[in-house]
Scaffold this active site. Sequence first.
Site, PDB file in Angstrom:
ATOM      1  N   ARG A 178     -30.140   5.590  17.029  1.00  0.00           N
ATOM      2  CA  ARG A 178     -30.466   6.902  17.254  1.00  0.00           C
ATOM      3  C   ARG A 178     -29.586   7.575  18.334  1.00  0.00           C
ATOM      4  O   ARG A 178     -28.823   6.844  18.952  1.00  0.00           O
ATOM      5  CB  ARG A 178     -32.036   6.873  17.904  1.00  0.00           C
ATOM      6  CG  ARG A 178     -33.106   6.233  17.139  1.00  0.00           C
ATOM      7  CD  ARG A 178     -34.179   6.467  17.865  1.00  0.00           C
ATOM      8  NE  ARG A 178     -35.449   5.940  17.058  1.00  0.00           N
ATOM      9  CZ  ARG A 178     -36.086   4.746  16.933  1.00  0.00           C
ATOM     10  NH1 ARG A 178     -35.260   3.959  17.950  1.00  0.00           N
ATOM     11  NH2 ARG A 178     -36.984   4.343  16.361  1.00  0.00           N
ATOM     12  N   HIS A 205     -28.330  13.331  12.979  1.00  0.00           N
ATOM     13  CA  HIS A 205     -29.381  12.482  12.686  1.00  0.00           C
ATOM     14  C   HIS A 205     -29.331  11.797  11.344  1.00  0.00           C
ATOM     15  O   HIS A 205     -29.858  11.087  10.894  1.00  0.00           O
ATOM     16  CB  HIS A 205     -30.683  12.965  12.979  1.00  0.00           C
ATOM     17  CG  HIS A 205     -31.972  11.919  13.063  1.00  0.00           C
ATOM     18  ND1 HIS A 205     -32.066  11.216  13.836  1.00  0.00           N
ATOM     19  CD2 HIS A 205     -32.947  11.795  12.269  1.00  0.00           C
ATOM     20  CE1 HIS A 205     -33.228  10.316  13.543  1.00  0.00           C
ATOM     21  NE2 HIS A 205     -33.609  10.819  12.549  1.00  0.00           N
TER      22      HIS A 205
END
Length: 330
Positions: free
Chosen positions: A199, A282
């Site tokens: 992440r 992302h």
Amino acid sequence: MATIRKLRGRWQAQVRRKGMKPRCKSFDTKQEADKWARDLETQVDRFGAAPDTKILESTTLGELMDRYKIEVSPTKRGAEQEIQRIEVLRRHELAYRTMIGLSQQDIASFRDERLKVVAPSTTVRELAILSHIIEVAIRDWGLPLAKNVVKMIRRPVIRNERTRRLDGNEEQRLLDACDAGKIPFFKTLLIVAIETGMRRGEILGMRWDDISHNRRVVTLTMTKNGSGRQVPLSQRAFDALMAWKARADVDQQRVFPMTAGSLEQVWRRLLLRADIIGLRFHDLRHEGVSRLFERGLNVIEVSSISGHKELRMLKRYAHLDAADLVGRLG
């Protein structure tokens, strides 16, 4: 049973219950009078006595937001983001509502207004904050509310599943575009993102001490789901990190000294230079996790690397290439 009557042009509600003094209050509309009486009766049933509603009449939702921002938000790992959201909520007219008058209709109207300008996921997060503020006020601060009105409305449905992956030569175009940028480590950051599926916050939080050189592993002490994990580095990711370390400031403990806001700005400029449309940072996590599956790792192995605890969530990221699967089937 409450008595509602019209008196001198206003609606008067009166509640009589055994063991308490009669309570009476006037309102402009019958609907408001009915709501006040119902809430008071509910509170009498819940607490065994009529609570002092003066505090509800003088306390606004905005005042609760301010107290929550000072006392509760700083204790959370996502304190900065939550405080920013509360600042946005504080500017809405809902913040000026007194707690005695805050209704389901108010929250539903707020939800519908926000859905016109922000994504459903953002609206859901804002409603979650409002709900927790009221819950804390009831449970910890002793606010005599019978119910949490935010919990009584329907939440927006979130449909944010994405299937976007790097296509054709997009990866090389991104890496080449890094050379024209002003951030010397951004190419390394992209390689780590693609190779590990980590992440954004995990990548930005990496420290040189977290990297085991002999094991080629990054140790994350705290992640989004509240636990730590170890992430193995591919040879490509490890070599990129070591090359950057040789050039980096030796006194800088963080591998990538950059904030999340700065990363988003650099990312947008990078996409323009690379002439790539519709790709989010992302999405590199999607790409990385999908590549792990395509390398033949099973669900347990991938989840231990990616940090997903639920198979349902992991499936959202594992968009496997059909042509590759055909080849493996024979």
